[in-house]
Design an enzyme around this catalytic site. Structure first.
Site, short mmCIF file in Angstrom:
data_model
loop_
_atom_site.label_atom_id
_atom_site.label_comp_id
_atom_site.label_asym_id
_atom_site.label_seq_id
_atom_site.Cartn_x
_atom_site.Cartn_y
_atom_site.Cartn_z
N ARG A 47 0.88 -1.18 0.00
CA ARG A 47 0.00 0.00 0.00
C ARG A 47 0.91 1.21 0.00
NH1 ARG A 47 -5.58 1.24 3.19
NH2 ARG A 47 -6.23 -0.20 1.56
N HIS A 66 -7.06 0.96 -6.89
CA HIS A 66 -7.38 0.08 -5.76
C HIS A 66 -8.01 -1.20 -6.34
CE1 HIS A 66 -7.90 -1.24 -1.81
NE2 HIS A 66 -8.77 -0.38 -1.34
N GLN A 114 -9.95 -3.82 -4.18
CA GLN A 114 -11.29 -3.34 -3.83
C GLN A 114 -12.26 -3.63 -4.98
OE1 GLN A 114 -12.43 -1.87 -0.85
NE2 GLN A 114 -14.35 -2.36 -1.88
N ASP A 137 -17.35 6.92 -2.33
CA ASP A 137 -16.15 6.77 -1.50
C ASP A 137 -15.95 8.11 -0.79
OD1 ASP A 137 -13.73 5.98 -0.37
OD2 ASP A 137 -12.56 6.18 -2.22
N CYS A 170 -16.60 1.52 -0.48
CA CYS A 170 -15.44 0.68 -0.16
C CYS A 170 -15.10 0.72 1.32
CB CYS A 170 -14.25 1.13 -1.00
SG CYS A 170 -13.78 2.85 -0.69
N ARG A 218 -13.95 -8.79 0.43
CA ARG A 218 -12.51 -8.56 0.28
C ARG A 218 -11.75 -9.85 0.61
NH1 ARG A 218 -10.44 -3.39 0.51
NH2 ARG A 218 -8.57 -4.52 -0.13
N1 NVA Z 1 -10.02 6.70 -1.72
C1 NVA Z 1 -9.73 6.21 -0.39
C2 NVA Z 1 -9.97 4.74 -0.32
C3 NVA Z 1 -9.74 4.13 1.04
C4 NVA Z 1 -9.96 2.65 1.04
C5 NVA Z 1 -8.28 6.56 -0.03
O1 NVA Z 1 -7.40 6.42 -0.87
O2 NVA Z 1 -8.06 6.98 1.11
N1 CP Z 2 -11.54 -0.36 1.56
C1 CP Z 2 -10.30 -0.41 2.08
O1 CP Z 2 -9.31 -0.62 1.37
O2 CP Z 2 -10.26 -0.23 3.41
P1 CP Z 2 -8.93 -0.08 4.31
O3 CP Z 2 -8.32 1.26 4.00
O4 CP Z 2 -9.45 -0.18 5.71
O5 CP Z 2 -8.01 -1.20 3.95
#
Ligand code: NVA
Ligand code: CP
Length: 303
Positions: free
Chosen positions: A103, A130, A133, A222, A262, A290
């Protein structure tokens, strides 16, 4: 030459592979092959630069359930945080691990890591994509609607990483996607152009959330402020104020439309409690999926 396969964006899988993977995830969810342990004796690194609840826990539990071991790597606790390069880190970790879930803030870092790793690299979220997801989103739509091809999906809000992966997932599976977002908050233009050139279905970007939600089978949103964008929070929230999924907007969609998010949600911003906890919401099934999709992905990628 290494024959390893990465999963950095949805395009790293073919339409047939996604179909098989979703079928397998549904099978795993039903409890089939509970005692099958394809990851026995294997170790998977979980290298996360940003916080996570769902991605980290679902991968760690999934790896355990498949018989493997997960090792959580906090960048502040490994030498990368003290200046060791991404390339050297990827090369060294590949000598110990059988796969790595990343990540990262920047998608370019994920690409750089993958280009130097000799084991499969899975993108557990970057600023641009992502894809894990999107796999769970596809599974949830398939479970609830019985098909993907021809489904009308409306994404309302910020054109972010989640939206980019949904664009690619829609192009690959034949879903018609309409994105409603304010000017300046569109999805990535290259992602959009590439997906449109490959899609048989419609991928539309417009401004009016009610127009996007009209006749939708699925409504998706989101957060308005993604991780790493905290400095732009107030401006973004003001721009996105009219893009909330509330009872009124849901009313524009089909009666049996499902609502996806998500998560994590900022209740009262992009989605109301009424919708999130209402009868159309499938967000917690989506979160559960997931785990099943990631297990199917690990089975497929980690050899
Ligand atoms: N768009 C959000 C998704 C979190 C799962 C982010 O990148 O923070
Ligand atoms: N949806 C998602 O990726 O959640 P987290 O940021 O909690 O992993």
């Amino acid at each position: 030459m290494s024959s390893k396969r990465d999963f950095l964006t949805i395009w790293d899988l073919t339409a047939d592979e996604i179909e098989c993977l979703l079928k397998r995830a549904i099978e795993l969810k039903s409890g089939a092959d509970k005692n099958k342990c394809p990851l026995i004796g294997k170790s998977i690194g979980i290298f996360f630069e940003k916080p996570s609840t769902r991605t980290r826990v679902s991968f760690e539990v999934g790896i355990y359930q498949l018989g493997g071991q997960s090792i959580y790597l906090n960048p502040r606790e490994i030498q990368l945080g003290r200046g060791e390069t991404i390339a050297d880190t990827a090369r060294v970790l590949s000598r110990y691990l059988n796969g790595i879930v990343l990540r990262t803030y920047s998608h370019a870092s994920a690409e750089e890591f993958a280009s130097h790793a000799t084991v499969p690299v899975i993108n557990g979220l970057s600023d641009l994509h992502h894809p894990c997801q999107a796999l769970a989103d596809l599974m949830t739509i398939l479970e609830k609607k019985g098909k993907l091809n021809g489904i009308r999906l409306a994404y309302i809000g910020d054109g972010n990483n989640v939206a980019n992966s949904l664009i690619e997932a829609s192009a690959l599976t034949g879903m018609n996607l309409t994105i409603a977002c304010p000017e300046g908050y569109e999805p990535d233009p290259d992602v959009l152009e590439n997906a449109r050139s490959k899609a048989a279905s419609e991928i539309i970007v417009l401004r009016n959330p009610k127009e996007a939600a009209g006749r939708a089978d699925v409504i998706y949103t989101d957060v308005w402020v993604s991780m790493g964008q905290e400095d732009k929070a107030e401006k973004k929230k003001a721009k996105l104020r009219d893009y909330q999924i509330n009872g009124q907007l849901l009313h524009c969609a089909k009666n049996d439309a499902i609502v996806l998010h998500c998560l994590p949600a900022h209740r009262g911003e992009e989605i109301t409690d009424e919708v999130m906890d209402g009868p159309n919401s499938a967000v917690f099934d989506q979160a559960e999926n997931r785990l099943h999709t990631e297990k199917a992905l690990l089975e497929f990628l980690i050899r």
